[in-house]
Design a protein around this motif. Structure first.
Motif, PDB file in Angstrom:
ATOM      1  N   ARG A 141     -37.627  92.520 -26.246  1.00 12.61           N
ATOM      2  CA  ARG A 141     -38.041  92.234 -24.866  1.00 12.61           C
ATOM      3  C   ARG A 141     -38.576  90.813 -24.762  1.00 12.61           C
ATOM      4  O   ARG A 141     -38.991  90.195 -25.742  1.00 12.61           O
ATOM      5  N   VAL A 142     -38.512  90.297 -23.530  1.00 11.31           N
ATOM      6  CA  VAL A 142     -39.107  89.008 -23.205  1.00 11.31           C
ATOM      7  C   VAL A 142     -39.863  89.192 -21.886  1.00 11.31           C
ATOM      8  O   VAL A 142     -39.383  89.898 -20.989  1.00 11.31           O
ATOM      9  N   ALA A 143     -41.031  88.595 -21.765  1.00 10.95           N
ATOM     10  CA  ALA A 143     -41.850  88.770 -20.549  1.00 10.95           C
ATOM     11  C   ALA A 143     -42.434  87.415 -20.138  1.00 10.95           C
ATOM     12  O   ALA A 143     -42.697  86.545 -20.972  1.00 10.95           O
ATOM     13  N   CYS A 144     -42.615  87.239 -18.842  1.00 11.75           N
ATOM     14  CA  CYS A 144     -43.182  86.010 -18.321  1.00 11.75           C
ATOM     15  C   CYS A 144     -44.056  86.327 -17.097  1.00 11.75           C
ATOM     16  O   CYS A 144     -43.725  87.239 -16.325  1.00 11.75           O
ATOM     17  N   ASN A 145     -45.127  85.581 -16.928  1.00 10.44           N
ATOM     18  CA  ASN A 145     -46.047  85.831 -15.811  1.00 10.44           C
ATOM     19  C   ASN A 145     -45.551  85.217 -14.516  1.00 10.44           C
ATOM     20  O   ASN A 145     -45.861  85.699 -13.419  1.00 10.44           O
ATOM     21  N   SER A 146     -44.821  84.135 -14.611  1.00  9.65           N
ATOM     22  CA  SER A 146     -44.325  83.464 -13.414  1.00  9.65           C
ATOM     23  C   SER A 146     -43.028  82.749 -13.747  1.00  9.65           C
ATOM     24  O   SER A 146     -42.740  82.441 -14.913  1.00  9.65           O
ATOM     25  N   GLY A 147     -42.249  82.447 -12.752  1.00 10.61           N
ATOM     26  CA  GLY A 147     -40.968  81.776 -12.969  1.00 10.61           C
ATOM     27  C   GLY A 147     -40.008  82.685 -13.721  1.00 10.61           C
ATOM     28  O   GLY A 147     -39.954  83.889 -13.513  1.00 10.61           O
ATOM     29  N   SER A 148     -39.243  82.099 -14.630  1.00 10.08           N
ATOM     30  CA  SER A 148     -38.288  82.858 -15.439  1.00 10.08           C
ATOM     31  C   SER A 148     -38.475  82.500 -16.906  1.00 10.08           C
ATOM     32  O   SER A 148     -38.975  81.411 -17.233  1.00 10.08           O
TER      33      SER A 148
ATOM     34  N   SER B 264     -40.858  78.153 -24.796  1.00  7.94           N
ATOM     35  CA  SER B 264     -41.260  79.386 -25.462  1.00  7.94           C
ATOM     36  C   SER B 264     -41.924  80.351 -24.484  1.00  7.94           C
ATOM     37  O   SER B 264     -42.597  79.934 -23.535  1.00  7.94           O
ATOM     38  N   SER B 265     -41.708  81.647 -24.725  1.00  2.16           N
ATOM     39  CA  SER B 265     -42.278  82.681 -23.854  1.00  2.16           C
ATOM     40  C   SER B 265     -42.685  83.878 -24.710  1.00  2.16           C
ATOM     41  O   SER B 265     -42.531  83.859 -25.944  1.00  2.16           O
ATOM     42  N   ASP B 266     -43.164  84.923 -24.074  1.00  5.73           N
ATOM     43  CA  ASP B 266     -43.656  86.097 -24.786  1.00  5.73           C
ATOM     44  C   ASP B 266     -42.478  87.001 -25.174  1.00  5.73           C
ATOM     45  O   ASP B 266     -41.808  87.572 -24.310  1.00  5.73           O
ATOM     46  N   ARG B 267     -42.242  87.135 -26.492  1.00  8.65           N
ATOM     47  CA  ARG B 267     -41.119  87.949 -26.994  1.00  8.65           C
ATOM     48  C   ARG B 267     -41.648  89.016 -27.946  1.00  8.65           C
ATOM     49  O   ARG B 267     -42.683  88.814 -28.599  1.00  8.65           O
ATOM     50  N   TYR B 268     -40.897  90.123 -28.042  1.00 10.38           N
ATOM     51  CA  TYR B 268     -41.323  91.218 -28.910  1.00 10.38           C
ATOM     52  C   TYR B 268     -40.074  91.866 -29.509  1.00 10.38           C
ATOM     53  O   TYR B 268     -39.057  92.032 -28.827  1.00 10.38           O
ATOM     54  N   THR B 269     -40.141  92.265 -30.795  1.00  9.08           N
ATOM     55  CA  THR B 269     -38.993  92.817 -31.514  1.00  9.08           C
ATOM     56  C   THR B 269     -39.419  94.064 -32.291  1.00  9.08           C
ATOM     57  O   THR B 269     -40.452  94.051 -32.968  1.00  9.08           O
TER      58      THR B 269
ATOM     59  N   ASP C 195     -43.388  93.022 -15.809  1.00 11.66           N
ATOM     60  CA  ASP C 195     -43.037  94.223 -16.561  1.00 11.66           C
ATOM     61  C   ASP C 195     -42.924  93.922 -18.049  1.00 11.66           C
ATOM     62  O   ASP C 195     -42.850  92.756 -18.471  1.00 11.66           O
ATOM     63  N   ASP C 196     -42.891  94.996 -18.842  1.00 13.29           N
ATOM     64  CA  ASP C 196     -42.724  94.879 -20.294  1.00 13.29           C
ATOM     65  C   ASP C 196     -41.425  95.612 -20.661  1.00 13.29           C
ATOM     66  O   ASP C 196     -41.444  96.748 -21.110  1.00 13.29           O
ATOM     67  N   PRO C 197     -40.238  94.974 -20.451  1.00 10.90           N
ATOM     68  CA  PRO C 197     -38.939  95.675 -20.531  1.00 10.90           C
ATOM     69  C   PRO C 197     -38.455  95.874 -21.959  1.00 10.90           C
ATOM     70  O   PRO C 197     -37.435  95.294 -22.380  1.00 10.90           O
ATOM     71  N   LEU C 198     -39.142  96.691 -22.739  1.00 12.15           N
ATOM     72  CA  LEU C 198     -38.689  96.982 -24.105  1.00 12.15           C
ATOM     73  C   LEU C 198     -37.502  97.957 -24.040  1.00 12.15           C
ATOM     74  O   LEU C 198     -37.623  99.064 -23.545  1.00 12.15           O
ATOM     75  N   ARG C 199     -36.343  97.505 -24.522  1.00  8.34           N
ATOM     76  CA  ARG C 199     -35.127  98.312 -24.513  1.00  8.34           C
ATOM     77  C   ARG C 199     -34.420  98.170 -25.874  1.00  8.34           C
ATOM     78  O   ARG C 199     -34.541  97.144 -26.539  1.00  8.34           O
ATOM     79  N   HIS C 200     -33.683  99.215 -26.236  1.00  6.85           N
ATOM     80  CA  HIS C 200     -32.880  99.124 -27.458  1.00  6.85           C
ATOM     81  C   HIS C 200     -31.610  98.311 -27.150  1.00  6.85           C
ATOM     82  O   HIS C 200     -30.866  98.638 -26.234  1.00  6.85           O
ATOM     83  N   ARG C 201     -31.375  97.274 -27.926  1.00 11.30           N
ATOM     84  CA  ARG C 201     -30.240  96.378 -27.678  1.00 11.30           C
ATOM     85  C   ARG C 201     -29.513  96.113 -28.994  1.00 11.30           C
ATOM     86  O   ARG C 201     -30.062  96.307 -30.083  1.00 11.30           O
ATOM     87  N   GLN C 202     -28.262  95.613 -28.866  1.00 12.30           N
ATOM     88  CA  GLN C 202     -27.419  95.420 -30.054  1.00 12.30           C
ATOM     89  C   GLN C 202     -26.662  94.103 -29.953  1.00 12.30           C
ATOM     90  O   GLN C 202     -26.156  93.740 -28.891  1.00 12.30           O
ATOM     91  N   ILE C 203     -26.577  93.409 -31.087  1.00 10.17           N
ATOM     92  CA  ILE C 203     -25.827  92.156 -31.220  1.00 10.17           C
ATOM     93  C   ILE C 203     -24.876  92.315 -32.396  1.00 10.17           C
ATOM     94  O   ILE C 203     -25.280  92.810 -33.458  1.00 10.17           O
TER      95      ILE C 203
ATOM     96  N   VAL D  39     -28.851  86.887 -25.843  1.00 14.65           N
ATOM     97  CA  VAL D  39     -29.988  86.343 -25.086  1.00 14.65           C
ATOM     98  C   VAL D  39     -30.460  87.386 -24.076  1.00 14.65           C
ATOM     99  O   VAL D  39     -29.680  88.204 -23.587  1.00 14.65           O
ATOM    100  N   LEU D  40     -31.794  87.319 -23.788  1.00 15.81           N
ATOM    101  CA  LEU D  40     -32.407  88.224 -22.821  1.00 15.81           C
ATOM    102  C   LEU D  40     -33.258  87.384 -21.874  1.00 15.81           C
ATOM    103  O   LEU D  40     -34.174  86.692 -22.314  1.00 15.81           O
ATOM    104  N   ARG D  41     -32.942  87.446 -20.591  1.00 17.22           N
ATOM    105  CA  ARG D  41     -33.634  86.623 -19.595  1.00 17.22           C
ATOM    106  C   ARG D  41     -34.333  87.520 -18.568  1.00 17.22           C
ATOM    107  O   ARG D  41     -33.786  88.527 -18.140  1.00 17.22           O
ATOM    108  N   MET D  42     -35.539  87.107 -18.170  1.00 14.62           N
ATOM    109  CA  MET D  42     -36.305  87.799 -17.129  1.00 14.62           C
ATOM    110  C   MET D  42     -36.760  86.766 -16.103  1.00 14.62           C
ATOM    111  O   MET D  42     -36.919  85.579 -16.418  1.00 14.62           O
ATOM    112  N   SER D  43     -37.011  87.224 -14.876  1.00 10.21           N
ATOM    113  CA  SER D  43     -37.415  86.303 -13.811  1.00 10.21           C
ATOM    114  C   SER D  43     -38.531  86.926 -12.984  1.00 10.21           C
ATOM    115  O   SER D  43     -38.367  88.045 -12.455  1.00 10.21           O
ATOM    116  N   ASN D  44     -39.691  86.176 -12.898  1.00  8.64           N
ATOM    117  CA  ASN D  44     -40.801  86.554 -12.024  1.00  8.64           C
ATOM    118  C   ASN D  44     -41.186  88.028 -12.201  1.00  8.64           C
ATOM    119  O   ASN D  44     -41.194  88.814 -11.252  1.00  8.64           O
TER     120      ASN D  44
END
Length: 262
Positions: free
Chosen positions: A167-174, A239-244, A205-213, A197-202
């Protein structure tokens, strides 16, 4: 041999007529006669016995050959004669028509294992390995996990599959996060990088999802290869807030395939 009386009478009458005829035809008989009449003929005597058979005559010449007669009826089959001696072996005759499929035989005993064959070139996995772990990783950038893989052949490519919660999270912007694979510290160049890549905008939320590459990388030498997963920045993003790997199993799956000839 007895002769019937009627037959004798007829013979006697015939004899008288014969004698009269002879007398009338003989002139001397008239000159010698002295006015007397002829006497009555006597009774015929009995026939004599048959004579002995005569000798065979000379053999005559052969007659002409007669015409061919009709074919006679087929005669009865005769008895089987004794078995004759074995004759010489004749030459090989032509190959006969292929016979029908026979019944399936019983399963034979299992044979000994054969020697190991050479590596094939089909689209099948030749060698594989997976690394799994369960760890919460709050890194915004850097190495997430490394898995050492021994590549056996120079003509093969490596397929890498990475699966985890991200997941990636941001307080403002993208904001944007990039997860990518390296081989001995360098990203793949044959043909391109393996990334996601995982992008979020404004969003708060904390969108933790199972993903595959996943992807294939070619032109990698043989030997021990350090296959690693990293997280970092996307182009034009800071840089932004990321979690794995939040509360779930993460894995790296590495498979060695014959390299495409196209």
């Amino acid at each position: 041999m007895m002769i019937a009386s009627s037959t004798i009478q007829r013979l006697f009458a015939a004899l008288i007529l014969f004698l009269h005829a002879v007398e009338s035809d003989n002139p001397k008989s008239d000159q010698g006669s002295v006015g007397g009449c002829s006497g009555v003929p006597g009774i015929p005597g009995s026939p004599g016995h048959n004579g002995l058979p005569g000798r065979d005559g000379l053999k005559g010449d052969d007659g002409m050959k007669g015409a061919k007669g009709d074919r006679g009826d087929k005669g009865a089959i005769g008895k089987t004669g004794p078995k004759g001696s074995l004759g010489q072996r004749g030459s090989m005759g032509p190959i006969g028509i292929k016979g029908g499929k026979g019944t399936k035989g019983n399963l034979g005993e299992r044979g000994e294992p054969g020697p190991q064959g050479e590596s094939g070139t089909g689209n099948s996995v030749i060698n594989w390995k997976q690394c799994v772990w369960k760890r919460n990783d709050a890194k915004d950038t850097g190495l997430i996990q490394e898995c050492v893989f021994k590549k056996r052949h120079s003509f093969t490519a490596l397929k890498v599959t990475y699966a985890a919660n991200m997941r990636v999270a941001c307080n403002s912007g993208s904001c944007c996060g990039r997860w990518y694979i390296t081989f001995n510290g360098a990203e793949c160049s044959g043909p391109m990088t393996i990334e996601g890549v995982l992008r979020m905008s404004n969003s708060r939320d904390d969108p933790l999802r199972h993903r595959q590459i996943e992807g294939l990388c070619e032109n990698i030498p043989t030997g021990s290869i350090r296959v690693a997963v990293h997280v970092g920045n996307c182009q034009r993003y800071v840089s932004s807030d990321r979690y794995t790997g939040w509360n779930s199993v993460s894995r790296i799956m590495i498979e060695e395939y014959p390299q495409s000839q196209n």
